[in-house]
Design a protein around this motif. Structure first.
Motif, short mmCIF file in Angstrom:
data_model
loop_
_atom_site.label_atom_id
_atom_site.label_comp_id
_atom_site.label_asym_id
_atom_site.label_seq_id
_atom_site.Cartn_x
_atom_site.Cartn_y
_atom_site.Cartn_z
N ILE A 1 0.87 -1.07 -0.09
CA ILE A 1 0.03 0.11 0.17
C ILE A 1 0.92 1.35 -0.05
CG2 ILE A 1 -0.10 0.15 2.38
CD1 ILE A 1 -3.03 1.05 2.10
N GLN A 2 0.40 2.26 -0.64
CA GLN A 2 1.29 3.40 -1.01
C GLN A 2 1.43 4.15 0.63
OE1 GLN A 2 -0.37 5.76 -4.05
NE2 GLN A 2 0.34 4.53 -5.76
N GLY A 3 2.55 4.62 0.68
CA GLY A 3 2.88 5.55 1.83
C GLY A 3 3.30 4.80 3.22
N ASN A 4 3.78 5.22 4.28
CA ASN A 4 4.16 4.74 5.44
C ASN A 4 2.57 4.52 6.28
OD1 ASN A 4 4.88 3.95 7.99
ND2 ASN A 4 6.77 4.97 7.79
N GLN A 5 2.10 3.50 6.22
CA GLN A 5 0.50 3.18 6.84
C GLN A 5 0.96 2.65 8.04
OE1 GLN A 5 -1.33 5.27 5.54
NE2 GLN A 5 -0.79 5.43 3.49
N ILE A 6 2.01 2.56 8.77
CA ILE A 6 2.14 1.55 10.03
C ILE A 6 1.31 2.08 11.09
CG2 ILE A 6 3.81 0.94 11.72
CD1 ILE A 6 5.86 0.77 9.53
N HIS A 7 0.88 3.20 11.17
CA HIS A 7 0.02 3.64 12.19
C HIS A 7 -1.21 2.96 11.98
CE1 HIS A 7 2.46 6.36 14.73
NE2 HIS A 7 2.79 7.03 13.72
N HIS A 8 -1.94 3.19 10.83
CA HIS A 8 -3.19 2.64 10.45
C HIS A 8 -3.06 1.15 10.60
CE1 HIS A 8 -5.12 6.34 9.14
NE2 HIS A 8 -3.83 6.42 8.55
N LEU A 9 -1.96 0.54 10.40
CA LEU A 9 -1.76 -0.92 10.88
C LEU A 9 -1.87 -1.49 11.94
CD1 LEU A 9 0.73 -2.03 7.73
CD2 LEU A 9 -1.43 -3.21 8.39
N ALA A 10 -1.17 -0.48 12.75
CA ALA A 10 -1.15 -1.02 14.14
C ALA A 10 -2.63 -1.16 14.82
CB ALA A 10 -0.22 -0.09 14.92
N LYS A 11 -3.27 0.00 14.55
CA LYS A 11 -4.48 0.22 15.18
C LYS A 11 -5.48 -0.98 14.75
CE LYS A 11 -8.35 3.38 15.75
NZ LYS A 11 -8.77 4.89 15.56
N MET A 12 -5.21 -1.19 13.36
CA MET A 12 -6.19 -2.40 12.93
C MET A 12 -5.82 -3.72 13.55
SD MET A 12 -7.13 -3.23 8.91
CE MET A 12 -5.56 -3.95 8.38
N LEU A 13 -4.47 -3.85 13.59
CA LEU A 13 -4.16 -5.29 13.80
C LEU A 13 -4.25 -5.39 15.30
CD1 LEU A 13 -1.02 -5.84 11.54
CD2 LEU A 13 -3.16 -6.81 11.21
N LEU A 14 -3.59 -4.52 16.31
CA LEU A 14 -3.85 -4.81 17.59
C LEU A 14 -4.87 -4.48 18.11
CD1 LEU A 14 -0.17 -3.09 18.29
CD2 LEU A 14 -0.80 -5.62 17.74
N GLU A 15 -5.76 -3.58 17.85
CA GLU A 15 -7.10 -2.91 18.44
C GLU A 15 -8.22 -3.79 17.79
OE1 GLU A 15 -7.36 1.38 18.80
OE2 GLU A 15 -5.05 1.55 19.34
N GLU A 16 -8.40 -3.54 16.46
CA GLU A 16 -9.48 -4.03 15.71
C GLU A 16 -9.59 -5.79 15.76
OE1 GLU A 16 -10.74 -2.28 12.03
OE2 GLU A 16 -9.93 -0.38 12.81
N TYR A 17 -8.28 -6.31 15.50
CA TYR A 17 -8.21 -7.77 15.22
C TYR A 17 -7.75 -8.46 16.54
CZ TYR A 17 -8.79 -6.88 10.11
OH TYR A 17 -9.34 -6.61 8.94
N GLN A 18 -7.44 -7.53 17.46
CA GLN A 18 -6.77 -8.09 18.84
C GLN A 18 -5.86 -9.02 18.70
OE1 GLN A 18 -8.44 -7.30 22.09
NE2 GLN A 18 -9.10 -5.33 20.78
N LEU A 19 -4.84 -8.88 17.88
CA LEU A 19 -3.66 -9.87 17.76
C LEU A 19 -2.58 -9.38 18.66
CD1 LEU A 19 -3.08 -10.09 13.78
CD2 LEU A 19 -3.70 -12.09 15.31
N PRO A 20 -2.15 -10.46 19.53
CA PRO A 20 -1.02 -9.90 20.26
C PRO A 20 0.19 -9.48 19.73
CG PRO A 20 -1.56 -12.26 20.68
CD PRO A 20 -2.50 -11.74 19.35
N ARG A 21 0.77 -8.42 20.63
CA ARG A 21 1.92 -7.57 20.00
C ARG A 21 2.91 -8.22 19.62
NH1 ARG A 21 5.51 -5.27 18.00
NH2 ARG A 21 6.02 -2.91 18.23
N LYS A 22 3.37 -9.41 20.11
CA LYS A 22 4.48 -10.22 20.01
C LYS A 22 4.37 -10.80 18.47
CE LYS A 22 2.71 -14.32 22.41
NZ LYS A 22 2.96 -15.22 23.53
N TYR A 23 3.26 -11.03 18.05
CA TYR A 23 3.20 -11.64 16.73
C TYR A 23 3.11 -10.50 15.49
CZ TYR A 23 1.98 -15.67 19.31
OH TYR A 23 2.13 -16.58 20.15
N VAL A 24 3.41 -9.25 15.90
CA VAL A 24 3.37 -8.44 14.80
C VAL A 24 4.87 -7.70 14.89
CG1 VAL A 24 2.47 -6.19 13.88
CG2 VAL A 24 0.95 -7.80 14.98
#
Length: 581
Positions: free
Chosen positions: A545-568
């Motif tokens: 995906i275009q641009g540095n979108q890590i902030h949005h990814l972090a919110k989606m993976l950790l908060e919305e999908y509830q994945l543990p931090r150690k797996y990202v």
């Protein structure tokens, strides 16, 4: 308590000072409890004399049916047929065809006004609802569509917090003298036998002076010398309501019929054809490929024959109702970028007869799967390798046996105790015998180390076992895989012209569909997202995906999908947010 009284006075200004003091007493016990609705919303409930009298959602106060039975004129009231109560108590909103139009006319309300819902012949409210349109709009719509969003009803869970009493019987207010006279004349004509009649014309007065609410079933009963059976009253009301509905449909103009057809195909397409992964969706594609296929046989969609004249105007109207969001992603080309599938109008829509519900059920199932992602349960496991067999064979395990870390720990502890290997001088150490020496020590250490600490012993043992992991996806059987699970890998790469792209790998390992993730990200950040093969890996893809979108990814993976931090992996590469000036 003083603040609550002030808030109640502001919310319900037609309460007199005496009524306000009686409503929120000074000395009687007033309890406050917090409950949660099925949507997860926090609801504050105020209890007086063991009955809930008020509930508060998002700082807005609403009376309960218990309070309205004491003050029945607190809110503007609209009447419906008694059989409708069962639907309202089951969670349905009140549709306008089910609202009875009195001869004196409706109370004048605006959109968003808090209203009470009563049953014919009884002024005691059975529901609290918010008007979805003004009185003028209801009449202009020909009494079609949803009229009231129901918040609370008699027989619901909030009512069960009280003493579970039934609505009192409150006679309707007779405001029209002519109406009163006609009622008296009718009584004289009929003699001593009271008769209840449901008119097929909603504008005609319905004489229900003897109608009240039965205690447990909340259905219509005539309390006179001759009792009318509940089922007959319900059937009569439903038949009358159906006839009114049919007559209204027959009297519609061709333009109104086309408007109704567009609404039907629109909601049908959203509910059965369009999936979240399809967004953003060109409006022209939505009309051509989705709405046209939902048109009933023998009918044809023609926007020019509707009141909208243009499809963009129709979608704009739907956007004002917050059903969807339309944006111009490229010059002159509009796309649907967001749909609220939880909108009451979409949920309440029923697929017309004659259409196959199989595709609708499948699409609904897919949509639910996308919206209700559950992070998998991941457990590290260990396999007994050839070198470690001598250490584990005493406990009955062979090469390839799969163990959890706690099982490995217990086996080692039992082995040490059985062979009396605990150091007598210092119990924190374990003496190394021939088997421990061969299994856990390197060749260079075998002549130097004669004992090991417990922690060192266990960590060496886990290191020399074969790493495995078990993944359990929601609703599925556990899957055991070799090696340690790879984390979701996020990297930022630089392309030509100093442009950056964010690359996400290994989503499939966690049950995430890369295409769905790409579509969701594209919708959130409004940037181009693509799926490309992972270099050097067969049958694996990555999201770019275009641009540095890590902030949005972090919110989606950790908060919305509830994945543990150690797996990202790679979240530390997020751009630093500069100080706003």
């Amino acid at each position: 308590r003083r603040k609550l009284r002030t808030d109640v006075a502001a919310a319900f200004p037609n309460l007199s000072t005496e009524q306000l003091t009686e409503f929120i007493p000074n000395k009687e016990e007033l309890n406050v409890i917090k409950i949660y609705s099925h949507k997860g919303e926090a609801v504050t409930v105020y209890m007086n004399n063991r009955n809930p009298i008020l509930f508060e959602i998002e700082k807005a106060l609403y009376p309960t049916v218990y309070a309205l039975w004491v003050y029945p004129d607190l809110l503007p009231a609209f009447s419906t047929w008694p059989p409708v109560l069962q639907k309202l108590a089951g969670g349905a909103d009140l549709m306008l065809p089910g609202v009875v139009v009195p001869s004196s006319g409706f109370p004048q309300v605006e959109r968003g006004t808090l209203c009470a819902v009563t049953l014919l012949g009884n002024r005691a409210p059975v529901a609290v609802a918010v008007a979805t349109m003004s009185t003028a709009e209801m009449l202009a719509a020909g009494m079609k569509g949803k009229g009231f969003a129901v918040l609370h009803t008699y027989l619901d869970h909030l009512w069960e917090y009280g003493d579970k009493s039934c609505p009192p019987t409150l006679a309707p207010l007779v405001t029209d003298s002519a109406e009163k006279e006609s009622a008296e004349d009718e009584e004289d004509t009929e003699g001593k036998e009271p008769v209840i009649s449901f008119s097929t014309d909603p504008l005609q007065h319905v004489d229900v002076g003897d109608l009240s609410l039965k205690e447990r079933d909340a259905c219509a009963i005539v309390m006179g010398k001759e009792e009318l059976h509940e089922n007959r009253a319900a059937e009569t009301a439903e038949d009358a309501n159906m006839e009114v509905h049919q007559e209204a449909e027959d009297s519609r103009t061709p333009q109104e019929q086309m408007d109704a057809l567009f609404n039907q195909c629109f909601f049908h397409a959203l509910k059965c054809k369009v999936k979240k992964s399809d967004l953003p969706l060109l409006t022209s594609t939505f009309l051509r490929s989705h709405m046209f296929s939902c048109c009933p046989a023998g009918q044809q969609l023609d926007i020019k024959k509707s009141s909208y004249k243009k499809f963009s105007k129709f979608l704009q109207c739907m956007q004002q109702q917050k059903i969807l969001q339309v944006k111009e992603l490229s010059k002159g080309v509009e796309s649907i970028v967001e749909v609220d599938w939880k909108h009451p109008d979409i949920r309440a829509f029923a697929v017309p007869e004659g259409f196959s519900s199989a595709s609708a059920a499948q699409d609904s199932k897919n949509e639910d799967r996308e919206q209700a992602y559950h992070a998998p349960e991941i457990i590290p496991l260990y396999g007994v390798s050839t070198k470690m067999v001598p250490l584990f064979q005493e406990s009955g395990h062979r090469k390839g046996s799969i163990l959890s870390s706690s099982e490995v720990r217990n086996i080692i502890i039992n082995y040490v105790k059985t062979n009396e290997l605990v150091d007598e001088t210092n119990k924190n150490f374990v003496k190394v015998n021939a088997i421990l020496c061969d299994c856990l020590l390197d060749k260079s250490e075998q002549d130097e180390i004669s004992n090991l600490k417990w922690d060192d012993l266990l960590s060496r043992c886990l290191e020399r076992l074969q790493p495995l992991h078990q993944v359990t996806f929601f609703g599925q059987e556990p899957i055991v895989r070799k090696g340690n699970i790879e984390p979701i890998d996020i990297t930022v790469a630089q392309r030509s012209s100093n442009k950056k792209v964010t690359i996400i790998k290994n989503l499939e390992l966690y049950g995430l569909d890369p295409q769905c993730v790409a579509n969701t990200l594209q919708q959130k950040v409004q940037a181009s997202a693509t799926i490309t093969p992972v270099p050097g890996a067969k049958d694996r893809v990555q999201v770019q995906i275009q641009g540095n979108q890590i902030h949005h990814l972090a919110k989606m993976l950790l908060e919305e999908y509830q994945l543990p931090r150690k797996y990202v992996q790679g979240l530390e590469k997020a751009p630093k947010l500069g100080r706003k000036k």
